[in-house]
Design an enzyme around this catalytic site. Structure first.
Site, PDB file in Angstrom:
ATOM      1  N   HIS A 167      18.258   3.685  59.587  1.00 11.84           N
ATOM      2  CA  HIS A 167      18.082   2.236  59.524  1.00 11.84           C
ATOM      3  C   HIS A 167      18.282   1.547  60.865  1.00 11.84           C
ATOM      4  CE1 HIS A 167      17.928   1.750  55.044  1.00 11.84           C
ATOM      5  NE2 HIS A 167      18.427   2.967  55.120  1.00 11.84           N
ATOM      6  N   ASP A 380      17.922  -4.158  67.532  1.00  9.28           N
ATOM      7  CA  ASP A 380      18.018  -4.178  66.077  1.00  9.28           C
ATOM      8  C   ASP A 380      16.979  -3.243  65.501  1.00  9.28           C
ATOM      9  OD1 ASP A 380      19.285  -5.068  63.791  1.00  9.28           O
ATOM     10  OD2 ASP A 380      18.951  -7.184  64.231  1.00  9.28           O
TER      11      ASP A 380
END
Length: 476
Positions: A167, A380
């Site tokens: 992730h 991110d």
């Protein structure tokens, strides 16, 4: 996609349910309710439909539980000691891997006892998954806390199809190579048949690490695992960008009470001409200091003037017992205090800094109220806040300022992309967002909404599981 009963096993650091206690004393009753978060939202309906099993930690140190069913999901709890939580989770996962994989924004710490605990806990998860999985099941391992599980599980259960999804970013080999246990991590991930990443660059970084730190070769998106006397095994590493439950969030934002609350928020803020919004977990990767600095300089330059323009920064608490996070909070609050001291009007602060977590309804109202959404992460994996903002704006209004260092930037190309390290460039982009003509705002938002609404979290899960289900098993 899995079709038969209990043929999907999800392995994640946390269970999809949280323990809550109702009542007190002898009347106290423990219940389990669904946890918030995109991963649970994506996979819970699949688990409920197929009757699969979710392996994870229940969230409290020392809590030992037998398998049970909650929210129509079979859960297989993994017990962790207080020391394991400190060393495996707070230590190696979040003080070694997290900063290293996010471009060393703060220095990672390398401790051998943390690594030892990480191996031990990953072994616990692998053993629990091996026990829970029926023959030939699909097993989907989630994220950086469990990078060793695929290989450990394959050694225990070679009959399984094993997928892993990462992730967060996967760093270039020049950074990843600093990790003393780099080969162990790569070999751990190579236990999977399919390794998924948020961005193409992350998959490429992983494949480079395979070539650099193992004896295995890669071609295209496939790594070849050579084995003496047995057929070669192949591991695919590809991009599967995660999404949100976009239709549900759109419906939430369109509720009359949410629309009413959006109007109330603007009134409570003094009905500003322009409302800027930032929504983040308080983490050093999110670029909160950079956007506050840019906003403060725009006030100092006279380009923006409160209370006509106001900025709301929601920073939900995160890892507050970790020194780097406590220091970040101090820095942010000192900067906010200085800017408010210099530029606020009586009863009208220039920055509304909210160190809280809010329910989804309140967040949707904030998204509807905001003219400009600032997502300025320094690094991110995806950033789902950007997608939530777009999903909430069925009115086709609002402007998204988005860091080019987020996975979302690959998909939301009609956002105003920015390098958050370039403060002057960030200032120019904020002004451009404020001054953007209405027709251009609508055109950009319409294009972003098509992407967000068409590619939702259910399609993300289906895409990955379909790819995993069609991956040949070479161990049996």
């Amino acid at each position: 996609m899995p079709s038969s009963h209990a043929d999907l096993v999800v392995v994640a650091n946390r269970l999809p349910v949280e323990e809550t206690t109702e009542g007190t004393g002898d009347d106290a009753r423990t219940t389990w309710t669904r946890s918030p978060g995109g991963l649970v939202t994506a996979l819970a309906p699949i688990m409920q439909r197929t009757g699969g099993t979710w392996v994870g930690w229940p969230g409290k140190a020392g809590l030992e539980l037998d398998p049970f069913t909650a929210d129509r999901i079979d859960v297989h709890p993994v017990a962790l000691t207080r020391q394991e939580v400190k060393r495996y989770y707070e230590g190696f996962s979040n003080a070694t891997i997290w900063p290293l994989y996010h471009d060393v924004i703060v220095d990672p710490e390398y401790h051998r006892d943390w690594w030892t605990s990480y191996v031990q806990v990953n072994t616990k998860f692998a053993e629990a998954a091996a026990e829970a999985a029926p023959k030939g099941a699909l097993v989907w391992v989630q994220d950086y806390q469990l990078q060793l599980v695929p290989r450990l599980l394959r050694q225990l259960r070679p009959d399984l199809r094993i997928g892993y999804f990462h992730h967060i970013p996967f760093p270039p080999v020049e950074l990843f190579g600093q990790l003393p246990w780099r080969a162990d991590i790569v070999n751990g991930l190579l236990g999977a048949d399919l390794v998924g990443f948020q961005r193409t660059g992350d998959a490429s970084n992983f494949l480079r690490a395979v070539r650099r730190f193992t004896e295995f070769s890669t071609r295209g998106s496939v790594a070849t695992i050579k084995r003496r006397g047995r057929p070669d095994r192949y591991v695919r590493a590809e991009r599967f960008p995660i999404a949100i439950d976009s239709a549900a969030f759109e419906d939430l934002a369109a509720r009359p009470e949410v629309e009413k609350r959006a109007l109330e928020i603007r009134e409570e803020l003094g009905s500003p001409d322009v409302l800027l919004l930032g929504v983040d977990r308080l983490d050093y990767t999110k670029g909160i200091r950079h956007r506050i600095k840019a906003y403060g300089e725009l006030l100092a330059d006279g380009k923006l003037r409160p209370p006509g323009t106001t900025f709301v920064q929601v920073a939900s608490p995160s890892r507050e017992h970790v020194e780097e996070y406590a220091e970040l909070r101090r820095q942010v609050e000192v900067t906010v205090g200085r800017i408010n001291g210099d530029y606020s009007a009586l009863g009208r602060p220039a920055i509304h800094y909210l160190h809280h977590s809010y329910p989804a309804e309140e967040m949707a109202a904030m998204y509807r109220a905001a003219d400009v959404m600032l997502v300025t992460a320094l690094r991110d994996g995806m950033n789902l806040v950007a997608k939530e903002y777009v999903a909430a704006r069925a009115d086709l209004d609002g402007v998204l300022v988005l860091s080019e260092f987020t996975g979302a930037a690959d998909e939301l190309t009609q956002a105003l992309l920015v390098n958050p390290h370039d403060i002057e460039g960030l200032k120019r982009t904020i002004l451009a967002a404020i001054d953007m003509p209405h027709a251009e705002r609508r055109r950009r938002m319409r294009a972003m909404r098509k992407r967000v609404m068409d590619h939702d979290v259910a399609s993300w899960a289906k895409m990955f599981l379909d790819a995993l289900a069609t991956t040949p098993r070479t161990d049996v």
